[in-house]
Structures are given as structure tokens and as C-alpha cells.
Design a protein around this motif. Structure first.
Motif, short mmCIF file in Angstrom:
data_model
loop_
_atom_site.label_atom_id
_atom_site.label_comp_id
_atom_site.label_asym_id
_atom_site.label_seq_id
_atom_site.Cartn_x
_atom_site.Cartn_y
_atom_site.Cartn_z
N PHE A 1 40.89 46.83 -5.70
CA PHE A 1 42.10 46.17 -5.20
C PHE A 1 43.37 46.74 -5.83
N TYR B 1 46.33 48.31 -3.93
CA TYR B 1 47.52 47.60 -3.44
C TYR B 1 48.79 48.07 -4.15
N ASP C 1 37.22 46.73 3.14
CA ASP C 1 38.41 46.28 2.41
C ASP C 1 39.55 47.30 2.54
N ILE D 1 43.27 46.64 3.88
CA ILE D 1 44.46 47.03 3.10
C ILE D 1 45.39 47.89 3.95
N SER E 1 47.10 45.58 6.27
CA SER E 1 48.08 44.82 5.48
C SER E 1 49.31 45.66 5.20
N ILE F 1 53.82 41.89 -2.20
CA ILE F 1 52.58 42.66 -2.37
C ILE F 1 51.53 41.80 -3.05
N ALA G 1 47.68 40.89 -1.78
CA ALA G 1 46.51 41.19 -2.61
C ALA G 1 45.78 39.91 -3.00
N HIS H 1 43.77 38.45 -0.02
CA HIS H 1 42.62 39.33 0.23
C HIS H 1 41.53 39.12 -0.82
N LEU H 2 41.93 39.06 -2.08
CA LEU H 2 40.97 38.86 -3.17
C LEU H 2 40.26 37.51 -3.03
#
Length: 544
Positions: free
Chosen positions: A377, A380, A451, A455, A458, A499, A503, A506-507
Motif C-alpha cells: 500500500f 499510494y 489492489d 490503486i 483511485s 491521499i 489509502a 482501501h486498506l
């Protein structure tokens, strides 16, 4: 021409300038003229024109005051003065040097002075000294804004000796920053010529920005932190960390630590800046002569075929109007040097940031821990590129050419804006993201591919939000570059916080059953809806 306070302060050091063979009255007159022009319009350091009244640079200093407030807690962090001052000087060097690279390189490399003063009895050394003093005045204002309040805190809580030593080290740090930046450009001017030189200057700006960003992180990792107990052990590579040079005298002179490495670092804090500025002053005439290379026109010839542009144009654009705008934006971003100067440093930082934080994680854990974790991650952090990129789409050094929108048969303003946004992402963000994704897939395996797709979507959604809010409805490349200094930085800070939202969501979704495929659908729909709502194609053309 006004009798500026900064010029009166400069008069105190008149003898030093004359000792280096500089015609002080001429230099003072040139600097005074530059300062007068800065008051009458946007400083030459930022733009060639203006729309807003007043000195935009002075208005932007408030942001540096806010940054400076963030350094105050570090003055009381842990029990090691080496750590405290190492972090404070690391932050100060990062902020001042990035500002110098992004906003003042154009002044250092300005060749208009030579043209305007060609018939005047002013030698190259004096002309370059005037540039150096002009930049130094603004660098001093930034340093005072950034460290003014922390200096008062130091005076109140740490005493007068600590305060005076801090001012002395700050002075040497400024000398080092300006001299090293100038010497770097000096070497570039000696090695390269013509258009290649202009391109290489942009690449050097990327490398300098990345170097400053990485160096700032390495300074923090130079200490062993266990809770609030901090220990410092010298390593040879600390000799390459200037913030540690300037922190060492505090540990040596005020902390009573007389170890040899600290003495060596303290000596470096004095000797290297003095040597650097001495070398730069000696080579000033050579630097001015080499600047003529920047006036050389590019040789004609067949332009290389823009295969990449044609590929993305065919993939991303649906009609002729959008394709034409896409090509216009692509070529303009590729050729506009001021745009590159503002955006390229963030490209370097955006590329290296995810890997730097992976390295930090790896230094506290094992390779197996990292591979099996969700540290992918960290990619990001690559979004750092997007906000500066899309905000700068509204600005141009040739903004007066925006009349082209008024005479072109454009039917939808949004198509032009969409095309500019697509061109910027395709040309500058996607190559970085694709390379990062390939490396992350190699490191973490195929399991991260869904993922990475999320991203990417996103990133597109984030870019649309940033552009719709940041551009304020303006046409691409229609505002003077100078206005970006006042408004761009504040917007970028706000967008940075966004941002974290992307993140974080998503996490969170990745930790629940079927969360990843569900979020993939949600973010894809959100991207489409956001694109249509924020940049509707039905928006009519209105250009005044």
C-alpha cells in the motif's frame, strides 16, 4: 528606486564583496532594480507577468510559518540535542532547497540580464553576484519565516548561547545550499550544450529533489530510537549528511561531547560551506559565460515521431476535438520549460517515496515479513505526483497564447480540460506508476494485482477531484505561472490529506471478506461518476 532595508544591511558587508573583486555600487544598483521590479509586479523569480496585485512571494511566506511551527516539537524530542537539531536542520534544508530548486533556478540561469546590460560597464562577476544576492534575500525571508518562531522558542527555553549558535549554523547552511546548487548548474553548463543542456537541467532538478528527500529520511534513521531514549553512533556516511554537520556543534560545544567524529562533523559545517561559496565566487565569470549556451536556439530537423502520444491518443480520446486538445496539451507539456521545472521534482519524489518507506520497514523487520505484509500500500505515496501535476495544468509561462481558445472551433470546454488531464496522466504519471507496479508485482507476487488496479482507478479518481477543484474552472495553460506560487502549495497540502483517505478506505476494505473485489467495483463506478459529474462534456465553451 526605493532604499530597501535589505540593501542597507548589504552595505555592512560592502568590504567583503569588494575583496572578491565585485563592483559593489553596480551590484547594489542591479539588486535594487530587481527588488523594485519585484514590488511592482510578480517577482522575476516567479513569473514574467502578473494578473494579481502585490508581491505574491511575500504572501506565500505564511505557509512557511506554518511549516516552521511543525519543527518546534522536535526541539524537545528525546534527550539528544544531536537528534533534535539534526531533524530541525534536515527539515529546514529540505524546505529551503526544494524552494530554491523549484522557484529560484530560473533566476540563477536567467540570461536576460546579460542582454539588458550588454552595453553597460558591468563585468560578469558583478552580474552574477547581483543574482546571488537577489536570491539570498528571498532565501533569507524563507528561512526567517520557517525558523523565526522556532528561534524564539530556542531563545526562551534553551538559552542565548544555543540561540546564537543556531543563527551561526543557519547562516552556514544557507551558504552551503546556494553554493552547492549553483556549482551543480555550473558543472552542467560546462559538460552539456544546447537543447541537451536544457533537458539535463530538468533531470538534475529531479535528482536534487530526490536526494534532498532521501537525505532527510536518512538523517532520522541515523539514530537508534528506543522510546524516548536516543543514542547516536558515528558512521562514516554521516560525513555525507549536511544536517548532521550543523547539529554536531551543539552536541560538541554545548553538550560537552568531545569525541573526534563530532569535531570532524563540526569542522565540516564551517569549512565546506566556506569552500563551496569561495569556489563559486571564483568561477562566477566562467558561469556567466557558459550561460550563453542557454541562448542557443535548437537546431532544426525532423522531430521524432511521437508514437507514445499517438498510442494514448487513440486509447483515451473519443472524438476529433478531444484528440486535437490531447495533442496540444501533450506537446505543450513536453516543450514548456517552466512547467517541467515545477512538476518534474515531484515526479522524482513520487517515484522514490514508496521504495524509501519499504526500505524503512525493512530496516525494522525481515524480508519475509515485508513480502507477506500489506506494505505494498506504500505505492499510494506515488500519488504525490498527481496534485502538483494537475494543478499546474492551469498555468503556463506563455499564458497569453490562451487566446487560441477564443478563436478555435471548440464546442465543449470540458473536452479540452479532459484532454489536458488525460495527456498529463498518460505522459507523466502512468510511466512512473507502471514501473512501480511492475517492481511491486515482482516483490509481492501476483496477489497484489487486483489492489494495483484499484490503486490505478483511485489515482484517476483522485486526479479528477484535484483538477476539478484546483483548476477553478479555468482553461488549461491560461494563467500566469507566478500565480501558482501563492495558491498551488496550499492546495497541494489539502490534497495530500485526501491521499490518506483513499489509502485508508482501501486498506480497510482489504481486511474484510470479498472486500477487495467489492471495492474494485465501487471505485470503478465512483471513477466514472466522478469523471462525468466533475468534467461534464455538456459544458459549453466560454472563454474571455
Amino acid at each position: 528606486m526605493g532604499n530597501f532595508r535589505s540593501l542597507r544591511v548589504l552595505d555592512v558587508f560592502k568590504g567583503i564583496f569588494q575583496a572578491f573583486g565585485i563592483d559593489y555600487p553596480s551590484m547594489r544598483a542591479i539588486v535594487g532594480l530587481k527588488l523594485t521590479m519585484d514590488e511592482r509586479r510578480i517577482p522575476v523569480v516567479f513569473s514574467q507577468t502578473k494578473l494579481k496585485e502585490g508581491n505574491q512571494f511575500l504572501k506565500s511566506l505564511a505557509l512557511y510559518v506554518l511549516y516552521g511551527l511543525a519543527t518546534i516539537p522536535f526541539l524537545f524530542f528525546g534527550d539528544s540535542v544531536m537528534l533534535q537539531m539534526g531533524i530541525v536542520f534536515g527539515i529546514a534544508m529540505f524546505m529551503i532547497m526544494t524552494s530554491l530548486i523549484a522557484d529560484f533556478s530560473s533566476v540563477l540561469l536567467d540570461v536576460r540580464d546579460r542582454i539588458l546590460l550588454a552595453a553597460a560597464p558591468v563585468d560578469d562577476r558583478t552580474l552574477n553576484a547581483a543574482k546571488l544576492v537577489h536570491i539570498s534575500i528571498y532565501m533569507t525571508l524563507i528561512a526567517l519565516s520557517l525558523l523565526g518562531i522556532p528561534s524564539i522558542v530556542i531563545l526562551v527555553f534553551k538559552g542565548i548561547l544555543f540561540f546564537l549558535l543556531f543563527l551561526v549554523m543557519l547562516l552556514f547552511m544557507m551558504l552551503l545550499i546556494i553554493a552547492l546548487t549553483a556549482i551543480t548548474y555550473m558543472i552542467m553548463l560546462r559538460v552539456f550544450d544546447g537543447e541537451r543542456l536544457k533537458d539535463m537541467i530538468n533531470y538534475v532538478q529531479i535528482l536534487l529533489s530526490v536526494g534532498v528527500f532521501v537525505g532527510y529520511q536518512v538523517v532520522i534513521r541515523s539514530f537508534d530510537l528506543v522510546g524516548l531514549n536516543v543514542t547516536y553512533e558515528f558512521n562514516w556516511w554521516h560525513l555525507l549528511m549536511p544536517p548532521l554537520w550543523f547539529a554536531a556543534p551543539f552536541e560538541w560545544l554545548l553538550g560537552g561531547n568531545t569525541s573526534q567524529p563530532l569535531v570532524v562533523l563540526s569542522a565540516a559545517a564551517i569549512i565546506i560551506p566556506v569552500l563551496a561559496i569561495w569556489m563559486y565566487i571564483r568561477k562566477m565569470p566562467l558561469f556567466e559565460r557558459d550561460l550563453q549556451k542557454l541562448m542557443a536556439e535548437a537546431r532544426g530537423g525532423k522531430q521524432p515521431r511521437a508514437l507514445l502520444m499517438k498510442f494514448w491518443e487513440a486509447v483515451l480520446c473519443r472524438n476529433k476535438e478531444e484528440r486535437a486538445s490531447f495533442r496540444f496539451s501533450w506537446q505543450l507539456m513536453k516543450r514548456e520549460r517552466d512547467f517541467k521545472l515545477k512538476v518534474y521534482p515531484s515526479l522524482g519524489i513520487g517515484f522514490i517515496a514508496p521504495f524509501l518507506f519499504l526500505y524503512i520497514f525493512l530496516s525494522d523487520g525481515t524480508w519475509e515479513d515485508m513480502i507477506n505484509s500489506n506494505t505494498y500500500f506504500m505505492i499510494y505515496f506515488g500519488f504525490i505526483i498527481i496534485a502538483p501535476l494537475v494543478i499546474m495544468l492551469s498555468y503556463s509561462g506563455k499564458f497569453k497564447g490562451a487566446w487560441i481558445y477564443a478563436v478555435s472551433p471548440i464546442t465543449s470546454a470540458s473536452r479540452v480540460k479532459r484532454a489536458a488531464l488525460k495527456a498529463s496522466l498518460a505522459q507523466l504519471f502512468l510511466p512512473v506508476y507502471i514501473l512501480q507496479s511492475v517492481i511491486f508485482t515482482f516483490l509481492f507476487g501476483w496477489r497484489v494485482v487486483p489492489d494495483l488496479i484499484i490503486i490505478l482507478l483511485s489515482a484517476v479518481f483522485y486526479a479528477v477531484i484535484c483538477y476539478a477543484i484546483g483548476s477553478k474552472g479555468t482553461w488549461p495553460f491560461s494563467l500566469p505561472m507566478g500565480e501558482s506560487v501563492q495558491s498551488g502549495t496550499a492546495k497541494q497540502i489539502i490534497f495530500m490529506l485526501l491521499i490518506g483517505v483513499f489509502a485508508g478506505v482501501h486498506l480497510l476494505m482489504s481486511k474484510i471478506s470479498y472486500g477487495t473485489p467489492i471495492y474494485l467495483v465501487v471505485i470503478a463506478v465512483g471513477c466514472l461518476v466522478g469523471w462525468k459529474m466533475l468534467l461534464p462534456t455538456k459544458q459549453q465553451r466560454v472563454y474571455t
